[in-house]
Write a protein that holds these residues in place. Structure first.
Motif, PDB file in Angstrom:
ATOM      1  N   ASP A 151      -4.856  10.027   7.197  1.00 35.29           N
ATOM      2  CA  ASP A 151      -6.048  10.048   6.342  1.00 35.29           C
ATOM      3  C   ASP A 151      -6.732   8.690   6.302  1.00 35.29           C
ATOM      4  O   ASP A 151      -7.945   8.606   6.194  1.00 35.29           O
ATOM      5  CB  ASP A 151      -5.699  10.478   4.916  1.00 35.29           C
ATOM      6  CG  ASP A 151      -5.476  11.974   4.802  1.00 35.29           C
ATOM      7  OD1 ASP A 151      -5.799  12.714   5.767  1.00 35.29           O
ATOM      8  OD2 ASP A 151      -4.974  12.410   3.742  1.00 35.29           O
ATOM      9  N   ALA A 152      -5.943   7.624   6.378  1.00 32.96           N
ATOM     10  CA  ALA A 152      -6.488   6.271   6.314  1.00 32.96           C
ATOM     11  C   ALA A 152      -7.163   5.869   7.613  1.00 32.96           C
ATOM     12  O   ALA A 152      -8.010   4.973   7.631  1.00 32.96           O
ATOM     13  CB  ALA A 152      -5.392   5.267   5.972  1.00 32.96           C
TER      14      ALA A 152
ATOM     15  N   LEU B  47      -0.635  10.450   5.025  1.00 29.56           N
ATOM     16  CA  LEU B  47      -1.444   9.411   4.374  1.00 29.56           C
ATOM     17  C   LEU B  47      -1.994   8.415   5.390  1.00 29.56           C
ATOM     18  O   LEU B  47      -3.131   7.964   5.290  1.00 29.56           O
ATOM     19  CB  LEU B  47      -0.635   8.678   3.304  1.00 29.56           C
ATOM     20  CG  LEU B  47      -0.344   9.466   2.039  1.00 29.56           C
ATOM     21  CD1 LEU B  47       0.614   8.692   1.143  1.00 29.56           C
ATOM     22  CD2 LEU B  47      -1.636   9.781   1.288  1.00 29.56           C
TER      23      LEU B  47
ATOM     24  N   ASP C 177       0.849  -1.187   0.000  1.00 26.03           N
ATOM     25  CA  ASP C 177       0.000   0.000   0.000  1.00 26.03           C
ATOM     26  C   ASP C 177       0.888   1.241   0.000  1.00 26.03           C
ATOM     27  O   ASP C 177       2.100   1.149   0.163  1.00 26.03           O
ATOM     28  CB  ASP C 177      -0.947  -0.005   1.207  1.00 26.03           C
ATOM     29  CG  ASP C 177      -0.203  -0.029   2.525  1.00 26.03           C
ATOM     30  OD1 ASP C 177       0.355   1.011   2.913  1.00 26.03           O
ATOM     31  OD2 ASP C 177      -0.164  -1.096   3.176  1.00 26.03           O
ATOM     32  N   ASP C 178       0.284   2.401  -0.150  1.00 25.99           N
ATOM     33  CA  ASP C 178       1.035   3.655  -0.280  1.00 25.99           C
ATOM     34  C   ASP C 178       1.920   3.940   0.931  1.00 25.99           C
ATOM     35  O   ASP C 178       3.099   4.260   0.787  1.00 25.99           O
ATOM     36  CB  ASP C 178       0.083   4.838  -0.483  1.00 25.99           C
ATOM     37  CG  ASP C 178      -0.727   4.744  -1.756  1.00 25.99           C
ATOM     38  OD1 ASP C 178      -0.360   3.944  -2.651  1.00 25.99           O
ATOM     39  OD2 ASP C 178      -1.732   5.470  -1.856  1.00 25.99           O
TER      40      ASP C 178
ATOM     41  N   HIS D 288      -3.912   9.826  -4.799  1.00 25.39           N
ATOM     42  CA  HIS D 288      -3.873   9.543  -3.365  1.00 25.39           C
ATOM     43  C   HIS D 288      -3.165  10.642  -2.578  1.00 25.39           C
ATOM     44  O   HIS D 288      -3.340  10.748  -1.366  1.00 25.39           O
ATOM     45  CB  HIS D 288      -3.185   8.213  -3.090  1.00 25.39           C
ATOM     46  CG  HIS D 288      -3.928   7.042  -3.640  1.00 25.39           C
ATOM     47  ND1 HIS D 288      -3.509   5.748  -3.465  1.00 25.39           N
ATOM     48  CD2 HIS D 288      -5.065   6.957  -4.384  1.00 25.39           C
ATOM     49  CE1 HIS D 288      -4.348   4.926  -4.069  1.00 25.39           C
ATOM     50  NE2 HIS D 288      -5.293   5.632  -4.634  1.00 25.39           N
TER      51      HIS D 288
ATOM     52  N   SER E 140       1.089   9.204 -11.746  1.00 24.05           N
ATOM     53  CA  SER E 140       1.729   8.648 -10.555  1.00 24.05           C
ATOM     54  C   SER E 140       2.691   9.671  -9.975  1.00 24.05           C
ATOM     55  O   SER E 140       3.177  10.554 -10.683  1.00 24.05           O
ATOM     56  CB  SER E 140       2.528   7.388 -10.905  1.00 24.05           C
ATOM     57  OG  SER E 140       1.677   6.370 -11.330  1.00 24.05           O
TER      58      SER E 140
END
Length: 130
Positions: A128-129, A125, A43-44, A98, A73
């Motif tokens: 945010d998740a 990130l 995942d990111d 994203h 990207s």
């Protein structure tokens, strides 16, 4: 000893025994003398953290990020040297949508980035998740 042998030995001696994420790709470039490593990720956030874990083993790390013109990207390269002086680039990419709003780059645009900025991006990130 050939340049390729030197690069392979530098890779083994620098990274062997370190607790690092599994690479999905390792490339040895004879000219210029450089090793490229793309860490494996799922995942990111993990991808950015894996880039940082590899980069923190290097000296004199500099970075560059750019938004690709066609695939939308965000690509990040962190480059440095092993203790023996071998150049290493750790790289990866995540979908730009994203990070839109966190990273402001027009398609095809690039900028320098520090490991601290990549860490901050991963942290944002992850928040945010949650």
């Amino acid at each position: 000893m050939s340049t390729l042998d030197k690069l392979m030995n530098a890779y083994r001696s620098h990274f062997a025994g370190r607790d690092l994420p599994e690479p999905s790709s390792v490339n040895f470039h004879v000219a210029p003398d450089r090793i490229d490593v793309q860490p494996f990720s799922t995942d990111d956030v993990t991808h950015l953290v894996n880039l940082l874990r590899w980069a923190q083993t290097l000296n004199g790390v500099t970075g560059r990020q750019w938004r690709t013109p066609g695939s939308d990207s965000l690509h990040i390269h962190l480059s440095g040297r092993t203790d023996s002086g071998t150049n290493v680039t750790v790289y990866g990419g995540i979908p730009y949508p994203h990070v839109d709003g966190l990273v402001r780059l027009a398609p095809g645009e690039s900028e320098s980035v520090t490991p601290d900025e990549v860490y901050l991006l991963a942290d944002l990130l992850q928040q945010d998740a949650a």
